[in-house]
Design a protein around this motif. Structure first.
Motif, short mmCIF file in Angstrom:
data_model
loop_
_atom_site.label_atom_id
_atom_site.label_comp_id
_atom_site.label_asym_id
_atom_site.label_seq_id
_atom_site.Cartn_x
_atom_site.Cartn_y
_atom_site.Cartn_z
N SER A 140 33.63 8.23 19.55
CA SER A 140 32.53 7.86 20.45
C SER A 140 32.24 6.36 20.38
O SER A 140 31.74 5.79 21.34
CB SER A 140 31.27 8.67 20.12
N GLY A 141 32.59 5.72 19.28
CA GLY A 141 32.37 4.29 19.14
C GLY A 141 33.30 3.43 19.98
O GLY A 141 32.98 2.28 20.29
N GLN A 142 34.42 3.98 20.38
CA GLN A 142 35.36 3.21 21.19
C GLN A 142 35.25 3.51 22.68
O GLN A 142 35.69 2.71 23.51
CB GLN A 142 36.81 3.50 20.77
N ILE A 143 34.67 4.65 23.02
CA ILE A 143 34.69 5.08 24.41
C ILE A 143 34.02 4.09 25.36
O ILE A 143 34.50 3.84 26.46
CB ILE A 143 34.07 6.50 24.56
N MET A 144 32.93 3.47 24.92
CA MET A 144 32.22 2.56 25.82
C MET A 144 33.08 1.35 26.19
O MET A 144 32.96 0.81 27.29
CB MET A 144 30.89 2.12 25.22
N PHE A 145 33.97 0.95 25.30
CA PHE A 145 34.86 -0.18 25.59
C PHE A 145 35.90 0.22 26.65
O PHE A 145 36.17 -0.54 27.56
CB PHE A 145 35.53 -0.67 24.31
N LEU A 146 36.44 1.43 26.50
CA LEU A 146 37.38 1.91 27.51
C LEU A 146 36.69 2.04 28.87
O LEU A 146 37.26 1.65 29.89
CB LEU A 146 37.96 3.27 27.10
N LEU A 147 35.48 2.56 28.88
CA LEU A 147 34.76 2.73 30.14
C LEU A 147 34.54 1.39 30.85
O LEU A 147 34.70 1.30 32.07
CB LEU A 147 33.42 3.43 29.91
N GLN A 148 34.21 0.37 30.08
CA GLN A 148 34.03 -0.96 30.67
C GLN A 148 35.34 -1.44 31.29
O GLN A 148 35.35 -2.01 32.38
CB GLN A 148 33.57 -1.97 29.61
N LEU A 149 36.44 -1.20 30.59
CA LEU A 149 37.74 -1.65 31.09
C LEU A 149 38.23 -0.78 32.25
O LEU A 149 38.94 -1.27 33.12
CB LEU A 149 38.75 -1.70 29.96
N TYR A 150 37.82 0.47 32.28
CA TYR A 150 38.15 1.31 33.45
C TYR A 150 37.47 0.73 34.69
O TYR A 150 38.00 0.80 35.78
CB TYR A 150 37.71 2.75 33.25
N ASN A 151 36.29 0.15 34.49
CA ASN A 151 35.56 -0.47 35.62
C ASN A 151 36.11 -1.84 35.98
O ASN A 151 36.10 -2.23 37.14
CB ASN A 151 34.07 -0.58 35.31
N LYS A 152 36.54 -2.58 34.97
CA LYS A 152 37.05 -3.94 35.22
C LYS A 152 38.07 -4.29 34.13
O LYS A 152 37.72 -4.74 33.06
CB LYS A 152 35.91 -4.95 35.23
N ASP A 153 39.32 -4.06 34.44
CA ASP A 153 40.39 -4.33 33.49
C ASP A 153 40.66 -5.83 33.42
O ASP A 153 40.47 -6.56 34.40
CB ASP A 153 41.66 -3.60 33.96
N GLY A 154 41.07 -6.30 32.26
CA GLY A 154 41.47 -7.69 32.11
C GLY A 154 40.32 -8.66 31.90
O GLY A 154 40.42 -9.82 32.28
N ILE A 155 39.24 -8.21 31.27
CA ILE A 155 38.14 -9.13 30.98
C ILE A 155 38.30 -9.64 29.55
O ILE A 155 39.02 -9.06 28.75
CB ILE A 155 36.75 -8.48 31.18
#
Length: 143
Positions: free
Chosen positions: A35-50
């Motif tokens: 659960s600690g990593q999921i929020m990072f993936l979700l952000q990248l699903y919205n905007k990859d390459g930040i």
């Protein structure tokens, strides 16, 4: 005089947070994500390459925590870090095919949790709750 004691909002937010983390961790364990990593993936699903710094800012999480989560996701081949062409000191974070392949499964788990916690409330109650929680976040300068 009103003798009713105001129940603490934080108590319920905390209980939901813990229960949600437990559910999400259990359901995402099949992918090797906590659960600690999921929020990072979700952000990248919205905007990859930040860049990593933007990721920290978007999530309102300190840079050290972000670096540790990114490192773990990179070790598990969910992300890659590449030097930023404009700023050689910074890295851009990109999803890998592995993380793209599990995207629908990740969103399904989150939708399942949402369905579980909103099972016995009306759409109007749900909308009101979301609006109140948004106001609370704004009050705390949370995006």
């Amino acid at each position: 005089m009103n003798n009713k004691i105001n129940e603490p909002i934080g108590k319920y937010v905390s209980q939901l947070y813990r229960k949600g983390n437990s559910f999400i961790t259990k359901e995402l364990s099949q992918y090797g994500i906590g659960s600690g990593q999921i929020m990072f993936l979700l952000q990248l699903y919205n905007k990859d390459g930040i860049c990593q710094e933007e990721l920290s800012e978007n999530l309102n999480i300190d840079k050290g925590t972000t670096a540790r989560a990114i490192k773990k996701l990179e070790e598990e081949s969910f992300l890659i870090r590449l030097k930023d062409e404009q700023d050689k000191r910074a890295y851009k974070i990109y999803l890998t095919d592995k993380s793209k392949e599990i995207k629908s499964g990740v969103y399904e788990v989150l939708q399942d949790w949402d369905s579980i916690i909103s099972k016995n409330i009306t759409q109007e109650e749900r909308d009101t709750l979301v609006n109140v929680l948004k106001k609370i976040c704004i009050n705390q300068n949370i995006k």
